[in-house]
Enzyme design. Structure first.
Site, short mmCIF file in Angstrom:
data_model
loop_
_atom_site.label_atom_id
_atom_site.label_comp_id
_atom_site.label_asym_id
_atom_site.label_seq_id
_atom_site.Cartn_x
_atom_site.Cartn_y
_atom_site.Cartn_z
CG HIS A 174 5.45 -4.50 -4.47
ND1 HIS A 174 5.62 -5.57 -5.22
CD2 HIS A 174 4.13 -4.29 -4.10
CE1 HIS A 174 4.29 -6.05 -5.36
NE2 HIS A 174 3.30 -5.31 -4.61
CD GLU B 283 10.46 -6.31 -3.54
OE1 GLU B 283 10.09 -7.73 -3.74
OE2 GLU B 283 9.55 -5.65 -3.34
CB CYS C 62 5.65 -9.39 -7.51
SG CYS C 62 6.23 -7.59 -7.91
CB CYS D 75 9.68 -5.91 -7.56
SG CYS D 75 8.37 -4.80 -6.79
#
Length: 167
Positions: A86, A88, A114, A117
């Site tokens: 991701h 992040e 999410c 993260c």
């Protein structure tokens, strides 16, 4: 003869500036499902950027396809099957790779994180996340609130710039 400048410049505020950069960063994403960008900032300085995609040296989903799509897995489920990281995760890893402290930083992300993260953001010492879009993960938002990570949602207008004359 001196030229008079009475015209007020329409400069973006800091939030809009960093979020527009996050949107630009998201354009590097190789994910077939969602393009996400993240910009890590401290004291109005960019520390690192990240977008979602496969780790360095691993073929991208654009090349080999999306396993989660092939298996009809809904968004937000079975993250472990995805070959990509991701945005992040990538922004925090880039900061770590280059020895940059993330403590008390702000993270501009094009969508809410999410749960995976969110836990990483909390442990990285990030004090604030600034988001524009929503990602349906109530547990992530609950964790961030419990850890006292400030969450701000903003709306930006992407402005097109006109090329300068004579440059």
């Amino acid at each position: 003869m001196k030229k008079q400048f009475n015209k007020k410049l329409k400069r973006p505020g800091w939030d809009e500036y960093f979020m527009q950069i996050a949107h630009l960063v998201s354009r590097r994403s190789t994910c077939l499902r969602r393009k996400v960008g993240a910009v890590l900032v401290k004291d109005k300085r960019i520390l690192a950027t990240g977008y979602n995609g496969a780790p360095s040296g691993i073929p991208h989903c654009q090349t080999v396809g999306c396993l989660r799509d092939m298996l009809n897995i809904p968004s937000g489920q079975r993250h472990e099957l995805c070959r990509g990281l991701h945005a992040e995760q990538n922004v925090l890893l880039q900061a770590a790779l280059h020895g940059v402290s993330t403590k008390n930083s702000s993270l501009y992300i094009t969508v809410t994180p999410c749960i995976i993260c969110a836990k990483m953001i909390i442990n990285a010492g990030t004090s604030e996340i600034v988001i524009e879009g929503q990602y349906p993960d109530k547990q992530a938002q609950s964790f961030l609130r419990q850890a006292k990570v400030k969450i701000r949602k903003i709306k930006t207008k992407i402005r097109q710039t006109k090329p300068s004359k004579g440059l």
